[in-house]
Motif scaffolding. Structure first.
Motif, PDB file in Angstrom:
ATOM      1  N   HIS A  26      23.896 -12.187  42.503  1.00 53.96           N
ATOM      2  CA  HIS A  26      22.656 -12.700  43.084  1.00 53.96           C
ATOM      3  C   HIS A  26      22.250 -14.016  42.418  1.00 53.96           C
ATOM      4  CE1 HIS A  26      18.452 -12.886  44.356  1.00 53.96           C
ATOM      5  NE2 HIS A  26      18.699 -11.925  45.222  1.00 53.96           N
ATOM      6  N   LEU A  27      22.288 -14.048  41.098  1.00 51.63           N
ATOM      7  CA  LEU A  27      21.900 -15.263  40.384  1.00 51.63           C
ATOM      8  C   LEU A  27      22.915 -16.388  40.594  1.00 51.63           C
ATOM      9  CD1 LEU A  27      20.578 -13.601  37.125  1.00 51.63           C
ATOM     10  CD2 LEU A  27      19.230 -15.032  38.667  1.00 51.63           C
ATOM     11  N   SER A  28      24.194 -16.047  40.684  1.00 49.24           N
ATOM     12  CA  SER A  28      25.220 -17.060  40.953  1.00 49.24           C
ATOM     13  C   SER A  28      24.958 -17.753  42.279  1.00 49.24           C
ATOM     14  CB  SER A  28      26.614 -16.422  40.960  1.00 49.24           C
ATOM     15  OG  SER A  28      26.963 -15.937  39.690  1.00 49.24           O
ATOM     16  N   ARG A  29      24.591 -16.975  43.300  1.00 45.81           N
ATOM     17  CA  ARG A  29      24.289 -17.569  44.614  1.00 45.81           C
ATOM     18  C   ARG A  29      23.078 -18.494  44.529  1.00 45.81           C
ATOM     19  NH1 ARG A  29      25.515 -12.269  46.424  1.00 45.81           N
ATOM     20  NH2 ARG A  29      23.287 -11.790  46.663  1.00 45.81           N
ATOM     21  N   GLN A  30      22.085 -18.120  43.711  1.00 43.99           N
ATOM     22  CA  GLN A  30      20.907 -18.984  43.553  1.00 43.99           C
ATOM     23  C   GLN A  30      21.273 -20.309  42.896  1.00 43.99           C
ATOM     24  OE1 GLN A  30      17.095 -17.222  42.295  1.00 43.99           O
ATOM     25  NE2 GLN A  30      18.103 -15.228  42.295  1.00 43.99           N
ATOM     26  N   PHE A  31      22.133 -20.254  41.891  1.00 42.97           N
ATOM     27  CA  PHE A  31      22.558 -21.498  41.248  1.00 42.97           C
ATOM     28  C   PHE A  31      23.365 -22.354  42.216  1.00 42.97           C
ATOM     29  CE2 PHE A  31      21.468 -19.418  37.225  1.00 42.97           C
ATOM     30  CZ  PHE A  31      20.933 -20.486  36.512  1.00 42.97           C
ATOM     31  N   GLN A  32      24.227 -21.728  42.991  1.00 39.46           N
ATOM     32  CA  GLN A  32      25.031 -22.477  43.950  1.00 39.46           C
ATOM     33  C   GLN A  32      24.161 -23.120  45.025  1.00 39.46           C
ATOM     34  OE1 GLN A  32      27.847 -19.531  45.324  1.00 39.46           O
ATOM     35  NE2 GLN A  32      28.949 -19.495  43.370  1.00 39.46           N
ATOM     36  N   ALA A  33      23.106 -22.413  45.433  1.00 38.48           N
ATOM     37  CA  ALA A  33      22.195 -22.946  46.459  1.00 38.48           C
ATOM     38  C   ALA A  33      21.155 -23.900  45.877  1.00 38.48           C
ATOM     39  CB  ALA A  33      21.490 -21.793  47.179  1.00 38.48           C
ATOM     40  N   ARG A  34      21.154 -24.070  44.561  1.00 32.84           N
ATOM     41  CA  ARG A  34      20.232 -24.955  43.841  1.00 32.84           C
ATOM     42  C   ARG A  34      18.770 -24.546  44.033  1.00 32.84           C
ATOM     43  NH1 ARG A  34      23.090 -30.814  45.253  1.00 32.84           N
ATOM     44  NH2 ARG A  34      25.085 -30.353  44.226  1.00 32.84           N
ATOM     45  N   THR A  35      18.546 -23.246  44.156  1.00 30.34           N
ATOM     46  CA  THR A  35      17.172 -22.750  44.241  1.00 30.34           C
ATOM     47  C   THR A  35      16.615 -22.390  42.867  1.00 30.34           C
ATOM     48  OG1 THR A  35      17.935 -20.489  44.678  1.00 30.34           O
ATOM     49  CG2 THR A  35      17.489 -21.890  46.588  1.00 30.34           C
ATOM     50  N   VAL A  36      17.493 -22.330  41.856  1.00 31.05           N
ATOM     51  CA  VAL A  36      17.028 -22.171  40.475  1.00 31.05           C
ATOM     52  C   VAL A  36      16.494 -23.520  40.017  1.00 31.05           C
ATOM     53  CG1 VAL A  36      17.672 -21.619  38.108  1.00 31.05           C
ATOM     54  CG2 VAL A  36      18.728 -20.372  40.012  1.00 31.05           C
TER      55      VAL A  36
END
Length: 223
Positions: A86-96
């Motif tokens: 879940h967190l990996s997808r957030q980093f990839q989507a640049r939402t972090v």
């Protein structure tokens, strides 16, 4: 060519503790001290790191992002596979969203701006990076927090949109204002102005891996 172990640098030991900012069932947020690796290094004597320390309690965890050895501040570490994904997808989507504070040489003229220079690894000067038109796009937004006219320095809030290696250090240098204490990109006179790299990840925002709630963590800047 792969470096042999005897060619690798042994880093100095870090005696500072790792601060737990938030602990939940699926992740932990920590405040990393300066001069501590995020993940174990390649040399057997460079095992001390955020991940190695946390694995004493949670043996199966893995890193999802990193801070440089010299950079201090907030790191989120997933504690199980679903939160890692879940967190990996957030980093990839640049939402972090990450905000850093830095103290740089000189008085930055513009109150805010964008540093947009492509980067690539500098293979002749590892582990440095260099600006290159053929490199990967890199974008950093900045805002001046204060200017110290007596010392001739500026305090900046840095918001990296991309996450290239050494992006903030290299972008500040390219702007004409290297970060104090930066041994890789600042001239010796600027390195000598601080006893550490004056770069700290003080704010971190991401979605909770289970509930989707937007979480924001903030810690004091130690300089």
């Amino acid at each position: 060519m792969t470096e042999s172990v005897d060619q690798l640098i042994v880093l100095p030991a870090c005696d500072e503790p790792l601060e737990i900012v938030r602990q939940e069932a699926t992740f932990v947020v920590v405040n990393k001290p300066t001069r501590l690796l995020t993940v174990p290094g390649r040399h057997p004597l460079n095992r001390d790191s955020v991940i190695a320390r946390l694995r004493e309690t949670w043996p199966d965890l893995h890193a999802v992002h990193r801070l440089d050895f010299d950079t201090s501040g907030l790191v989120v570490v997933p504690l199980e596979r679903r939160s890692l994904s879940h967190l990996s997808r957030q980093f990839q989507a640049r939402t972090v969203k990450k905000t850093y504070t830095a103290v740089v040489e000189g008085l930055v003229v513009e109150d805010q701006g964008r540093m947009e220079w492509a980067m690539e690894p500098d293979r002749e000067h590892r582990p440095c990076s260099r600006l290159s038109a053929s490199g990967k796009p890199a974008l950093t937004e900045y805002r001046v927090l204060s200017r110290d006219t007596e010392r001739g320095t500026s305090r900046l809030a840095l918001h990296p949109i991309t996450g290239r290696s050494h992006q903030l250090r290299l972008h500040c240098k390219a702007l004409g204002h290297p970060i104090l204490g930066c041994e890789f990109y600042a001239p010796p006179s600027v390195v000598a102005r601080a006893d550490r790299l004056l770069l700290h990840a003080n704010r971190l925002s991401f979605d909770h891996p289970e509930t989707g709630e937007r979480l924001t963590f903030e810690v004091d800047v130690p300089f």
